[in-house]
Design a protein around this motif. Structure first.
Motif: not given
Ligand code: FES
Length: 621
Positions: A36, A238, A243
């Motif tokens: 993340c 990411g 991301t």
């Protein structure tokens, strides 16, 4: 300032007070899992605090036991004093031992070589000139003298960088009018004293979302003389391209995204040229291939519109810059370019793969599939090419699988199960670390045929080897880090989703074009999931279509193969432009038939066994 000691690496780092632990660890060069990108949502960046004070917001992700032993999420933890911490193996991106090799086409398919031979004509040529010095009766200007001599050798030139032009009179006279000139696309890019024609090198670079692979190529001898690989340093920002694009847009991190990539590329170049005692000044070309987002990051171009409908990249064709402009440490006027990207979701790496496979040149209809986080599918022949891309997820590269790892040494690449007893083979025969993509396919095929899992991926209760945790593949006392290697039902579910996405991409693309799988005469597979992938197993689980096995060819990392071809042959490089122009992209994201077919594919091998007539017989045994 506070001081952080990282164990077991024994790395000491200083950081500003208030900096979170993930940022501190990233600055140490240790790669941590952080899907993340530090948003505090993936729960992967676990570290154990051994000493010191800290403030953490990670409790919601942790078990009571983890909390008690002071495990925290690095991205949600801020040290309040000097700190000592341990990064467990499970939180790290695996050790750097990426397989760099391509699978040689010669080994695989000698019969089709004639269709794919390019004239050896390196993209940079070097010429040794022995010029006659000027005299009063023949006072031709220095540069005109050089141009005329090059023209006589069949190498017309039009341009030269001003800085290089200024040095010419001194080099000519200092070298007694015997000089070597490097020329690329009608431009002089280097000028040296004496005969240096043999010192002519180039770099092929594969920019993967996860890994970088580079070849140092001797353009004179037409061979690869060194290889290097590295994790993509953008991983902490990411693990997937979306991301990273969001990071660039929301955190204004384009400079970091670009410069970390260039730094990693420079390190790989340095390693290769030192190893072969080559001067960086004699490296005249760097040719890269990557997916469209990576290509944008490489050039430092805004990538935002790639992820928004109608998914339009900024760049579709190749741009040529100098090494100096991109801060790449090779000859300053060396050319740096990336292969063209036909669409937002089909990039230069796929163009390189199509080139390496040769399908753009075949009269028979062929298919090329790249098995990665995005599954790109290309179909066509010498007259046309069509492509699509499906989101397969990271499981073929070890992501989303509890014991999954990339195809590195120690990865289990093949599994056999007999009467509940598991035997396996690891890459380079090292102690097992985890399971890579080819191992996962092999293991799953075995679990189906040994009646350990059902066609929906669920364990059959009472099947040998199945415990509460899942199916035990290797006991901890045999593995490198003493941890059991398991496969769980959620792992198998992830594999079903990934193989379903790839198969559906193939199926729907064919349907959109009014074709069926029987029209395919050759089927090329590319990807870094391990060179030991057993095609039979991949068909058996429904990842690949049920066609005669001798139609399949596994290419390994076809992207780096294609880039190497372009450096060694101008003809090959020109063909990549043709491939780019010829390829039509078919968007599946808004295709309702795709969703319907995808759902139907979430079984082994498929809900519709008629699509797998040969495999069906094995399932029905
Ligand atoms: S929770 Fe994802 S990086 Fe920390």
């Amino acid at each position: 300032m506070i001081e952080v000691l990282i164990l077991p690496d024994k790395k000491k780092l200083k950081a500003e007070k208030g900096t979170d632990l993930l940022t501190i660890i990233n600055s140490s060069g240790i790669f941590m899992n952080s899907t993340c990108a530090g948003e505090g949502t993936c729960g992967k960046c676990r570290v154990k605090i051994l000493k010191g004070g800290y403030k953490s917001r990670s409790a919601q992700f942790l078990t009571k036991e983890e909390e008690k032993e002071k495990t925290v999420l690095a991205c949600l933890t801020i040290p309040e004093s000097d700190l000592e911490l341990e990064i467990p193996y499970s939180s790290r991106v695996e050790e750097l031992d990426i397989l760099e090799g391509e699978v040689s086409r010669q080994e695989l398919e000698p019969s089709s070589l004639a269709e794919n031979i390019f004239s050896p004509e390196p993209i940079v040529e070097k010429h040794f000139l022995e010029l006659s010095p000027p005299v009063l009766a023949e006072p031709t200007a220095d540069f005109e003298r050089v141009k005329t001599a090059l023209l006589e050798k069949g190498c017309p030139v039009k341009e030269i960088p001003l800085q290089l032009l200024r040095r010419i009179p001194y080099i000519l006279r200092g070298a007694g009018w015997k000089v070597t000139v490097a020329v690329c696309d009608g431009e002089i890019i280097d000028f040296e004293a004496g005969n240096r024609v043999k010192e002519n090198y180039g770099i092929a670079l594969d920019i993967g979302t996860t890994t970088l692979v580079a070849y140092l190529i001797d353009m004179e001898k037409q061979e690869v003389i060194s290889t290097a690989s590295s994790y993509n340093p953008q991983i902490p920002m990411g693990e997937d391209v979306i991301t990273r694009i969001i990071q660039v847009e929301e955190k204004n991190s384009m400079q970091h995204m670009h410069s970390s990539l260039i730094t990693a590329v420079n390190k790989m170049i340095q390693k290769m040229i030192l190893e072969k005692n080559v001067s960086g000044n004699n490296v005249y070309i760097l040719l890269a291939g990557g997916n469209t987002t990576m290509t944008h990051f490489f050039y430092k171009l805004p990538p935002g519109f790639i992820r928004r409908s109608p998914y339009v990249p900024l760049l579709g064709s190749a741009v040529v810059l100098t090494a100096r402009e991109l801060n790449i440490r090779i000859s300053p006027f060396a050319k740096v370019t990336a292969l063209p990207c036909p669409s937002a979701w089909v990039g230069g790496d796929i163009v390189a793969g199509v080139l390496a496979s040769g399908i753009y040149d075949f009269s028979v209809l062929s298919m090329f599939v790249d098995l990665g986080t995005n599954g790109e599918v290309v179909i066509g022949n010498k007259d046309w090419l069509a492509s699509c891309s499906t989101s397969a997820g990271p499981c073929f590269e070890g992501g989303g699988i509890s014991s999954g790892i990339r195809a590195i040494s120690g990865a289990i690449e093949k599994v056999r199960i007999s009467n509940g007893k598991v035997t396996y083979k690891t890459i380079k025969n090292k102690k097992p670390l985890g399971i890579c993509g080819s191992g996962l396919i092999s293991l799953t095929a075995q679990m189906i045929s040994e009646r350990i899992i059902q066609r929906d991926g669920k364990f059959i209760s009472g099947a040998p080897g199945v415990t509460e945790k899942g199916f035990l593949v290797v006991k901890g006392d045999e593995t490198r880090y003493g941890k059991d290697i398991y496969i769980t039902e959620p792992d198998i579910k992830n594999l079903i989703n990934s193989k379903g996405a790839i198969f559906t991409g193939i199926f729907v693309l064919l349907k959109e074009l009014g074709l069926t799988i029987d029209n395919i005469q050759r089927f090329y597979i590319s990807g870094g999931l391990g060179t030991a992938m057993d095609i039979k197993d991949a068909v058996y689980i429904g990842l690949l279509p049920d066609i005669p096995l001798d139609l399949f060819v596994f290419l390994g990392n076809s992207s780096i193969t294609g880039e190497k071809m372009c450096i060694l042959s101008r003809e090959a490089k020109n063909i990549t432009e043709e491939i780019n122009k010829k390829m039509t992209y078919i968007d599946l994201s808004s295709n309702s038939f795709f969703m319907q077919e995808y759902t139907a594919s979430l079984f082994f091998p498929h809900t519709n066994l008629d699509l797998f007539p040969n495999v069906r017989k094995q399932y029905e045994k």
